[in-house]
Structures are given as structure tokens and as C-alpha cells.
Design a protein around this motif. Structure first.
Motif, mmCIF file in Angstrom:
data_model
loop_
_atom_site.group_PDB
_atom_site.id
_atom_site.type_symbol
_atom_site.label_atom_id
_atom_site.label_comp_id
_atom_site.label_asym_id
_atom_site.label_seq_id
_atom_site.Cartn_x
_atom_site.Cartn_y
_atom_site.Cartn_z
ATOM 1 N N GLN A 247 -73.656 -25.828 -26.732
ATOM 2 C CA GLN A 247 -73.092 -25.459 -28.032
ATOM 3 C C GLN A 247 -72.426 -24.083 -27.961
ATOM 4 O O GLN A 247 -71.473 -23.799 -28.682
ATOM 5 C CB GLN A 247 -74.198 -25.506 -29.093
ATOM 6 C CG GLN A 247 -74.582 -26.946 -29.419
ATOM 7 C CD GLN A 247 -75.891 -27.034 -30.175
ATOM 8 O OE1 GLN A 247 -76.857 -26.387 -29.832
ATOM 9 N NE2 GLN A 247 -75.912 -27.838 -31.209
ATOM 10 N N ALA B 252 -73.018 -23.284 -39.819
ATOM 11 C CA ALA B 252 -74.150 -23.919 -40.512
ATOM 12 C C ALA B 252 -75.341 -24.084 -39.563
ATOM 13 O O ALA B 252 -75.175 -24.293 -38.368
ATOM 14 C CB ALA B 252 -73.732 -25.286 -41.053
ATOM 15 N N VAL B 253 -76.526 -23.989 -40.151
ATOM 16 C CA VAL B 253 -77.770 -24.055 -39.377
ATOM 17 C C VAL B 253 -78.627 -25.227 -39.840
ATOM 18 O O VAL B 253 -78.858 -25.412 -41.035
ATOM 19 C CB VAL B 253 -78.565 -22.739 -39.552
ATOM 20 C CG1 VAL B 253 -79.973 -22.873 -38.982
ATOM 21 C CG2 VAL B 253 -77.832 -21.579 -38.890
ATOM 22 N N GLY B 254 -79.072 -26.016 -38.860
ATOM 23 C CA GLY B 254 -80.093 -27.029 -39.111
ATOM 24 C C GLY B 254 -81.336 -26.585 -38.340
ATOM 25 O O GLY B 254 -82.186 -25.859 -38.828
ATOM 26 N N GLY B 255 -81.382 -26.998 -37.062
ATOM 27 C CA GLY B 255 -82.447 -26.501 -36.186
ATOM 28 C C GLY B 255 -82.072 -25.195 -35.519
ATOM 29 O O GLY B 255 -82.894 -24.568 -34.850
ATOM 30 N N GLY B 256 -80.815 -24.794 -35.645
ATOM 31 C CA GLY B 256 -80.393 -23.473 -35.191
ATOM 32 C C GLY B 256 -79.752 -23.418 -33.819
ATOM 33 O O GLY B 256 -79.311 -22.351 -33.387
ATOM 34 N N GLY B 257 -79.645 -24.560 -33.132
ATOM 35 C CA GLY B 257 -79.099 -24.534 -31.777
ATOM 36 C C GLY B 257 -77.631 -24.118 -31.719
ATOM 37 O O GLY B 257 -77.238 -23.315 -30.873
ATOM 38 N N LEU B 258 -76.848 -24.655 -32.634
ATOM 39 C CA LEU B 258 -75.414 -24.346 -32.637
ATOM 40 C C LEU B 258 -75.184 -22.851 -32.885
ATOM 41 O O LEU B 258 -74.440 -22.190 -32.156
ATOM 42 C CB LEU B 258 -74.716 -25.186 -33.720
ATOM 43 C CG LEU B 258 -73.230 -24.966 -33.895
ATOM 44 C CD1 LEU B 258 -72.463 -25.329 -32.627
ATOM 45 C CD2 LEU B 258 -72.689 -25.793 -35.071
ATOM 46 N N SER C 281 -77.943 -34.050 -41.535
ATOM 47 C CA SER C 281 -77.467 -33.225 -40.421
ATOM 48 C C SER C 281 -78.245 -31.914 -40.294
ATOM 49 O O SER C 281 -78.520 -31.452 -39.199
ATOM 50 C CB SER C 281 -75.997 -32.850 -40.619
ATOM 51 O OG SER C 281 -75.185 -33.974 -40.505
ATOM 52 N N LEU C 282 -78.542 -31.300 -41.437
ATOM 53 C CA LEU C 282 -79.141 -29.953 -41.398
ATOM 54 C C LEU C 282 -80.617 -29.984 -41.760
ATOM 55 O O LEU C 282 -81.209 -28.937 -42.009
ATOM 56 C CB LEU C 282 -78.377 -29.019 -42.359
ATOM 57 C CG LEU C 282 -76.869 -28.882 -42.089
ATOM 58 C CD1 LEU C 282 -76.220 -27.918 -43.078
ATOM 59 C CD2 LEU C 282 -76.607 -28.413 -40.659
ATOM 60 N N CYS D 43 -67.503 -28.375 -38.316
ATOM 61 C CA CYS D 43 -67.683 -29.490 -37.380
ATOM 62 C C CYS D 43 -68.492 -30.569 -38.082
ATOM 63 O O CYS D 43 -69.315 -30.275 -38.930
ATOM 64 C CB CYS D 43 -68.400 -29.020 -36.119
ATOM 65 S SG CYS D 43 -70.068 -28.461 -36.437
HETATM 66 C C1 PLP Z 1 -71.950 -30.681 -39.182
HETATM 67 C C2 PLP Z 1 -73.053 -29.906 -38.563
HETATM 68 N N1 PLP Z 1 -73.016 -28.549 -38.575
HETATM 69 C C3 PLP Z 1 -74.013 -27.831 -38.046
HETATM 70 C C4 PLP Z 1 -75.110 -28.427 -37.455
HETATM 71 C C5 PLP Z 1 -76.199 -27.518 -36.987
HETATM 72 O O1 PLP Z 1 -76.810 -27.825 -35.817
HETATM 73 P P1 PLP Z 1 -78.192 -27.198 -35.414
HETATM 74 O O2 PLP Z 1 -79.248 -28.237 -35.681
HETATM 75 O O3 PLP Z 1 -78.016 -26.928 -33.967
HETATM 76 O O4 PLP Z 1 -78.435 -25.950 -36.209
HETATM 77 C C6 PLP Z 1 -75.180 -29.825 -37.412
HETATM 78 C C7 PLP Z 1 -76.301 -30.531 -36.795
HETATM 79 O O5 PLP Z 1 -76.372 -31.734 -36.691
HETATM 80 C C8 PLP Z 1 -74.130 -30.583 -37.992
HETATM 81 O O6 PLP Z 1 -74.167 -31.932 -38.018
#
Ligand code: PLP
Length: 224
Positions: A64, A84-90, A136-137, A209
Motif C-alpha cells: 500500500q 481513509a482508515v479502516g484497519g489502517g494499513g493503507l 470497507s472501513l 480509491c
Molecule cells: C475505499 C477504501 N479506502 C480506504 C480503505 C482503508 O484500508 P485500511 O483497512 O488499510 O485502512 C479501504 C479498505 O478496504 C477501502 O476500501
């Protein structure tokens, strides 16, 4: 694609269809992300399979991070990156790639505040999961690896109402003809948020994204 993919039942139909069309074995698990993750862990143990975690894996975070490298290549004057943050990897991958050269502004829905809760507690803690971007998040807890990267560099997580996310999603369609899913509209919504101020000379990159937009929603936009 030889893969078994575990998703929570809140995942939208069009996302499930696309994954099936790619040829993967899809396991839709009743319950939230945590339940899907647990069923996936059982499958990995029983089948001696390789686990590719969506965010809690240094290799995934490094992958990422290439997005951060692309930002630096295309916008060397960048001062702020909104993601944007879900699990934070991105976000963690981007922080590592930027290496202090620009500020990362992390954003999440109020209904899925995994980073905001963790920053408040000083460690990853269970957070509520809900709302329109949960598929997603909706990580129930921020990743340990991601938190160790994000905590020193991201002072604050911007949190958004459902309306702010929907407004941003609509605006991206109406003004730019970008059809994005709610999670992807979160970063754009920050530009309207009163929680963040920008300087006139800021060079801002907004990471948008995620195109898992519901075709029915798209049809409604097209006729609006
Ligand atoms: C559109 C979008 N943005 C951001 C993220 C954030 O990813 P992460 O879980 O690595 O924080 C996701 C995760 O699926 C996503 O679908």
C-alpha cells in the motif's frame, strides 16, 4: 485466481459478484468483519493456506506504501495527503513512504472510528462498526502494526457523519463524474470539514480509491 476470500454479510452484492467473477471461492460469513476474520483464520489453520490479511501484515502495508511513492513521484511538492482508515494499513503504508515529507490526514466514519478510539486510548481497542462505509472501513480494531506507525505521526483522526460521506460521494459524481463507494468519498469530505484547516500554499493530495459503487445508486445519480 486461486483464492478463498472471506467477507462479512454486510458486503454489497456488486462487490460479491465481482469477486466471484474473478474466479475466487467466496465465503460470505454471517456477522461483522471480526466474524469473517475468525472463520478465515480457521480455514487457514485447517488447510495450511497462506493468509493475506487485509491490513495487519507488513507486506500488505508495504504494497500500500507504493501509493505514497507514486504521490511523491507525481506531486513532489505535496504537503498534505488525506486518506481513509479502516484497519489502517493503507494510511500506514503512505506514512512510511512519505517519511515525514508531508502530513497524513486520516479520516474515518463516525460510525467506524477504529483509529479515533485507539488514539484516545493510546492503544488499539475495539471500536463500533456500522454505517454506510462499514463494508470497507469496518475493521473492529485498528491493526497493531498500523497503529504503531500512525500513532506518532497522525495526531487526530477526522470523523465524518453519514451525511458528510454521502454529500461527498454525490459531489464527486456531479462535479467530476467519479463513481466511488462511500469509503472512498470520505477523504474528499475532509475538504469540507471544519475539523481541518489548510494553508493557502498547501499542496493537497486526496486519495480516492474504491469503486465498489452500487449500480442502482449510479443509476439514480445519472438521472439526477
Ligand atoms: C475505499 C477504501 N479506502 C480506504 C480503505 C482503508 O484500508 P485500511 O483497512 O488499510 O485502512 C479501504 C479498505 O478496504 C477501502 O476500501
Amino acid at each position: 485466481l486461486k483464492a478463498d476470500i472471506f467477507l462479512p454479510s454486510c458486503s454489497p452484492d456488486h462487490k460479491l459478484r465481482q469477486i466471484r467473477a474473478a474466479g475466487a471461492n467466496l465465503h460470505v460469513v454471517d456477522g461483522p468483519f471480526a466474524e469473517a476474520a475468525s472463520r478465515c483464520a480457521d480455514f487457514v489453520a485447517a488447510n495450511d493456506a497462506l493468509l493475506v490479511h487485509p491490513f495487519e501484515d507488513p507486506a500488505v502495508i508495504a504494497g500500500q506504501g507504493t501509493l505514497g511513492l507514486e504521490i511523491l513521484e507525481q506531486s513532489p511538492d505535496v504537503t498534505k495527503v488525506i486518506v481513509a482508515v479502516g484497519g489502517g494499513g493503507l494510511a500506514a503504508g503512505i506514512v512510511i513512504a512519505l517519511d515525514g515529507g508531508a502530513e497524513v490526514i486520516a479520516v474515518e466514519p463516525k460510525a467506524c472510528p477504529s483509529l479515533a478510539e485507539a488514539l484516545r486510548a493510546g492503544m488499539p481497542v475495539a471500536a463500533p462498526v456500522g454505517g454506510i462505509a462499514a463494508d470497507s472501513l469496518g475493521a473492529p480494531v485498528i491493526g497493531e502494526v498500523a497503529f504503531s506507525v500512525l500513532a506518532p505521526s497522525v495526531r487526530h483522526a477526522v470523523t465524518l457523519s453519514e451525511k458528510a460521506i454521502l454529500d461527498a460521494q454525490q459531489q464527486l459524481w456531479q462535479e467530476f463524474r467519479l463513481a466511488v463507494e462511500p469509503a472512498a468519498a470520505c477523504s474528499w469530505a475532509v475538504l469540507e470539514s471544519t475539523e481541518v484547516s489548510f494553508a493557502a500554499d498547501d499542496c493537497i493530495v486526496v486519495v480516492i480509491c474504491g469503486g465498489n459503487v452500487n449500480p442502482q445508486e449510479m443509476a439514480a445519480w445519472a438521472s439526477s
